[in-house]
Design a protein around this motif. Structure first.
Motif, short mmCIF file in Angstrom:
data_model
loop_
_atom_site.label_atom_id
_atom_site.label_comp_id
_atom_site.label_asym_id
_atom_site.label_seq_id
_atom_site.Cartn_x
_atom_site.Cartn_y
_atom_site.Cartn_z
N ASP A 1 43.83 38.05 40.01
CA ASP A 1 43.50 36.63 40.16
C ASP A 1 42.18 36.36 39.45
O ASP A 1 42.10 36.51 38.25
CB ASP A 1 43.46 36.24 41.64
N LYS A 2 41.15 35.99 40.16
CA LYS A 2 39.87 35.69 39.53
C LYS A 2 38.79 36.70 39.91
O LYS A 2 37.60 36.41 39.85
CB LYS A 2 39.41 34.28 39.91
N THR B 1 43.66 52.17 35.20
CA THR B 1 44.14 51.53 36.42
C THR B 1 45.16 50.46 36.05
O THR B 1 45.20 49.96 34.92
CB THR B 1 43.00 50.87 37.22
N ALA B 2 45.98 50.09 37.03
CA ALA B 2 46.96 49.01 36.86
C ALA B 2 47.17 48.34 38.21
O ALA B 2 47.06 48.98 39.26
CB ALA B 2 48.28 49.55 36.32
N PHE B 3 47.47 47.05 38.19
CA PHE B 3 47.72 46.29 39.41
C PHE B 3 49.21 45.98 39.51
O PHE B 3 49.81 45.44 38.58
CB PHE B 3 46.92 44.99 39.40
N TYR B 4 49.80 46.35 40.66
CA TYR B 4 51.22 46.09 40.88
C TYR B 4 51.50 45.97 42.37
O TYR B 4 51.06 46.81 43.16
CB TYR B 4 52.07 47.22 40.29
N THR C 1 34.65 35.99 39.64
CA THR C 1 34.30 35.23 38.45
C THR C 1 34.08 33.75 38.73
O THR C 1 33.57 33.03 37.88
CB THR C 1 35.40 35.37 37.38
N ASP C 2 34.47 33.29 39.92
CA ASP C 2 34.20 31.89 40.30
C ASP C 2 32.78 31.72 40.80
O ASP C 2 32.05 30.82 40.37
CB ASP C 2 35.19 31.44 41.37
N ASN D 1 51.77 40.72 37.96
CA ASN D 1 50.84 40.01 37.10
C ASN D 1 50.85 40.63 35.72
O ASN D 1 51.25 41.75 35.53
CB ASN D 1 49.42 40.05 37.67
N ARG D 2 50.35 39.86 34.71
CA ARG D 2 50.27 40.41 33.37
C ARG D 2 49.49 41.69 33.40
O ARG D 2 48.42 41.77 33.98
CB ARG D 2 49.58 39.41 32.42
#
Length: 408
Positions: free
Chosen positions: A180-181, A226-229, A203-204, A4-5
């Protein structure tokens, strides 16, 4: 492997770079702001289903004339066209019913509009938002980057929605990772307290949850990143109140009912312990820049013309990192630096417009080929303003995805 970005984090106002406590102590006392925020009555949650929320968007009545302009664009600083007409007939207005919140103004199609400027403001007609005219600034070449200060109104308005569940305690210098959200909030601190709790905000549904975690849970900390991968959240560095850290943890979030922390045994030469740095996920590599160690000393990076920064933001735009503001070891700055991720060299480009004042601990978000900068702290004042950096000719950079970081 695609990811993800990358999500950049920016730490809120925290420690002055001249603090002597090696573990990132509490920040200087800041005068409290107005925390009595009134909830927007136009945002409501449906009581029929307590498990979900229904958001009602506010209705905005646009100006009744066609001579509108976008105040967030530098174009409004140029000569704005004036309406013309061959008739001087007066406006015909419909009486407003008592208690009406949106008076309707009916204007004859042959009515002439006259705009009167008084200082930096212009007259606002009924049905128009109150928008002060921006001060004049020198024109800029079309392909150049451009700073603008945003006046939040109409579609750019702040709101405080009602949330469900138990939110995290008041804290700062935590991390917030978008997956994601959902926002995954980890760590942070409040005065002498440091946290290592995980909270998730949907966030939904506008719902807070505090999932149960197990395994080798990271120590309490703040000023980390932090980072998501690859379905995992990675945590690096920060401070725990006693010392600075350079450890790495990961949390796989594929199964939200089975969240297990794992401390990673890394190879190679790790960065020295630090906090108030930034980290960006570029491909499958985590690029760590700046920060301060337990002695408040700077780390010299093997890049020509090394630039020192802490409490800055780093946003990946294609094959570049945009470093915005921060503290350079002497003062808070509003400088914009570009780190070329292919050559690993700094590039400085002229930026036009009116930049924000020097600051750190702000946040920067890339959206629609623009960088939005909000808030920050300069050692004396806490800011609540919003600035936009139009990337202009640099806007094509997000399309550049086929590049690799050099091997070190």
């Amino acid at each position: 492997m695609a990811a993800n970005r990358p999500n950049q984090t920016s730490n809120e106002e925290e420690d002055s770079p001249t603090d002597t406590n090696p573990a990132f102590p509490d920040s200087p006392t800041i005068p409290p702001g107005d925390n009595n925020v009134t909830e927007d009555p136009r945002l409501s949650i449906s009581p029929s289903n307590p498990g979900s929320s229904s958001i009602t968007s506010p209705t905005t009545t646009p100006p009744s004339h066609a001579n509108t302009f976008n105040p967030s664009s530098p174009a409004h600083l140029s000569n704005r066209p004036q309406p013309t007409s061959s008739s001087n007939q007066p406006n015909h207005r419909v009486p407003t019913p008592a208690g009406s919140q949106s008076p309707i103004v009916t204007v004859s199609t042959t009515t002439r509009r006259h705009y009167h400027h008084h200082g930096d403001k212009r007259r606002n007609y009924q049905g128009e938002p109150h928008i002060p005219q921006a001060p004049p600034v020198p024109p800029a070449p079309a392909p150049s980057m451009y700073w603008s200060k945003i006046r939040t109104h109409d579609t750019m308005y702040w709101s405080k929605p009602r949330t469900i569940g138990d939110p995290p305690p008041a804290c700062r210098a935590h991390s917030s990772t978008l997956v994601d959200k959902r926002l995954f909030i980890f760590g942070g601190g409040d005065g002498p307290e440091y946290f290592n709790d995980l909270y998730v905000f949907d966030t939904d549904t506008l719902t807070w949850t505090k999932p149960k975690t197990s395994g080798n849970i990271p120590s309490r900390r703040r000023a980390h990143t932090t980072a998501f991968y690859n379905s995992c959240i990675y945590v690096f560095g920060g401070g725990d109140g006693v010392r600075a850290l350079n450890d790495v943890y990961k949390l796989e979030i594929t199964d939200m009912n089975n969240l297990v922390w794992q401390r990673l045994e890394t190879t190679g030469r790790p960065p020295i312990s630090r906090g108030y740095h930034t980290s960006n996920l570029v491909g499958n590599k985590l690029v760590v820049y700046g920060g301060s160690d337990e002695r408040n000393n700077w780390t010299k990076v093997n890049i020509e013309n090394s630039r020192q920064r802490l409490s800055h933001t780093a946003t990946q735009v294609g094959s570049y990192l945009f470093i915005v503001c921060g503290h350079d070891g002497v003062r808070y700055t509003s400088e914009v630096l570009l780190l070329n991720l292919v050559t690993m060299q700094w590039e400085v480009r002229k930026v036009y417009g009116t930049p924000p004042s020097g600051r750190g601990y702000h946040t920067t978000v890339l959206y629609d080929s623009r960088l939005f900068v909000f808030g920050g702290y300069d050692g004396h004042s806490v800011f609540d303003d919003v600035y936009v950096l139009d990337l202009s000719a640099c806007a094509y950079l997000p399309q550049i995805t086929n590049f690799q970081l050099p091997e070190f």
